[in-house]
Design an enzyme around this catalytic site. Structure first.
Site, short mmCIF file in Angstrom:
data_model
loop_
_atom_site.label_atom_id
_atom_site.label_comp_id
_atom_site.label_asym_id
_atom_site.label_seq_id
_atom_site.Cartn_x
_atom_site.Cartn_y
_atom_site.Cartn_z
N ARG A 193 -1.04 -9.47 13.03
CA ARG A 193 -1.72 -8.32 12.44
C ARG A 193 -2.27 -9.39 11.11
NH1 ARG A 193 3.87 -5.73 10.87
NH2 ARG A 193 2.75 -4.51 9.41
N ARG B 112 11.47 -1.36 11.44
CA ARG B 112 10.17 -1.09 11.95
C ARG B 112 9.56 -2.10 12.84
NH1 ARG B 112 4.50 -0.26 8.24
NH2 ARG B 112 3.35 -1.48 9.80
N ARG C 56 11.36 -5.99 5.39
CA ARG C 56 11.20 -4.48 5.75
C ARG C 56 11.57 -4.24 7.11
NH1 ARG C 56 5.25 -2.06 5.08
NH2 ARG C 56 4.65 -3.56 6.85
N LYS D 39 0.72 -1.15 -0.03
CA LYS D 39 -0.02 0.00 0.04
C LYS D 39 0.96 1.24 -0.08
CE LYS D 39 -2.43 -0.93 3.95
NZ LYS D 39 -1.92 -2.46 4.11
N ARG E 172 -10.02 0.06 8.14
CA ARG E 172 -9.79 -1.42 8.58
C ARG E 172 -10.80 -2.08 9.19
NH1 ARG E 172 -3.89 0.15 8.83
NH2 ARG E 172 -2.68 -1.78 8.84
P1 AMP Z 1 0.06 0.53 8.84
O1 AMP Z 1 1.23 1.12 8.76
O2 AMP Z 1 -0.89 0.70 8.07
O3 AMP Z 1 0.50 -1.27 8.58
O4 AMP Z 1 -0.15 0.20 10.28
C1 AMP Z 1 0.52 0.01 11.53
C2 AMP Z 1 -0.31 -0.30 12.68
O5 AMP Z 1 -1.06 0.90 13.15
C3 AMP Z 1 -1.53 -1.13 12.43
O6 AMP Z 1 -1.13 -2.57 12.91
C4 AMP Z 1 -2.62 -0.82 13.87
O7 AMP Z 1 -2.22 -1.34 15.01
C5 AMP Z 1 -2.33 0.55 13.52
N1 AMP Z 1 -3.22 1.34 12.55
C6 AMP Z 1 -3.07 1.79 11.50
N2 AMP Z 1 -4.17 2.20 10.60
C7 AMP Z 1 -5.20 1.92 11.50
C8 AMP Z 1 -6.44 1.83 11.58
N3 AMP Z 1 -7.31 2.57 10.41
N4 AMP Z 1 -7.64 1.39 12.33
C9 AMP Z 1 -6.89 1.04 13.69
N5 AMP Z 1 -5.50 1.03 13.69
C10 AMP Z 1 -4.58 1.15 12.63
#
Ligand code: AMP
Length: 195
Positions: A145, A134, A128, A13, A89
């Protein structure tokens, strides 16, 4: 044009968002990046977010939705369109997005779904983690996740399919080829010209 970039963690993404910003001139909101920035700055919100992120869990809907409302208000005003990366999400987040956009006199035009086999997702996230450090890209958190994705997020595919907005794209392979598939699909759906 408002767009959601949808897919499991590790589906690309972020990578594809960066290319879409260049090509279509859209404003990018990654909720994961917004949260990581709060963590880096040590804000109260960052402290709360860290607890959930380190467990591979989602930030509660109500909190996440109010954060997004804030970003739209402060940073996205006057932009010609937004790419939502990592939001929504959950189904309640999707409902909230509809309202937040309607409140601003606009709507969601398309949801691009990056579809990638699970083994490849795990491999990409492990790489990554090694390259960027990260913290949630470790095997235990990755597994959590992916569970969260299957249980809470993947129902959104049907949700947006039923709304006629879901555009599935094979997210496996070469970055530029994937991008071309996305761009072609978007031109058809939205009629939005590439720059
Ligand atoms: P990402 O960078 O999109 O993979 O997000 C990393 C982490 O941030 C996720 O595993 C969630 O813990 C939190 N997170 C990001 N976006 C959301 C969302 N829309 N709703 C809830 N938690 C989120």
């Amino acid at each position: 044009m408002n767009l959601v970039l949808f897919g499991a963690p590790g589906s690309g993404k972020g990578t594809q968002s960066a290319k879409l910003i260049d090509e279509f001139g859209l404003f990018h909101i990654s909720t994961g990046e917004v949260l990581r920035d709060h963590i880096k700055r040590g804000t109260d919100l960052g402290k709360v977010a860290q607890e959930f992120i380190s467990q591979g869990q989602l930030i509660p809907d109500e909190l996440m939705i109010s954060i997004l409302d804030d970003v739209l208000e402060k940073d996205a005003k006057g932009k010609k369109g937004v790419i939502f990366d990592g939001f929504p999400r959950t189904i309640p987040q999707a409902e909230a997005l509809k309202e937040l956009l309607a409140k601003r006199g606009t709507e969601l035009h398309a949801v691009v779904g990056l579809e990638v086999p699970e083994e490849e997702l795990v491999e990409r996230m492990l790489n990554r983690g090694k390259e960027t450090g990260r913290a949630d890209d470790n095997i235990d958190t990755i597994k959590k996740r992916l569970d969260v994705y299957h249980n809470q997020t993947s129902p959104l595919r049907d949700y947006y399919h039923n709304e006629g907005k879901y555009l599935p794209v094979n997210g496996s392979g070469v970055v530029d080829d994937i991008f071309n598939d996305i761009a072609k699909g978007l031109e058809k759906i939205t009629g939005a010209p590439r720059k």
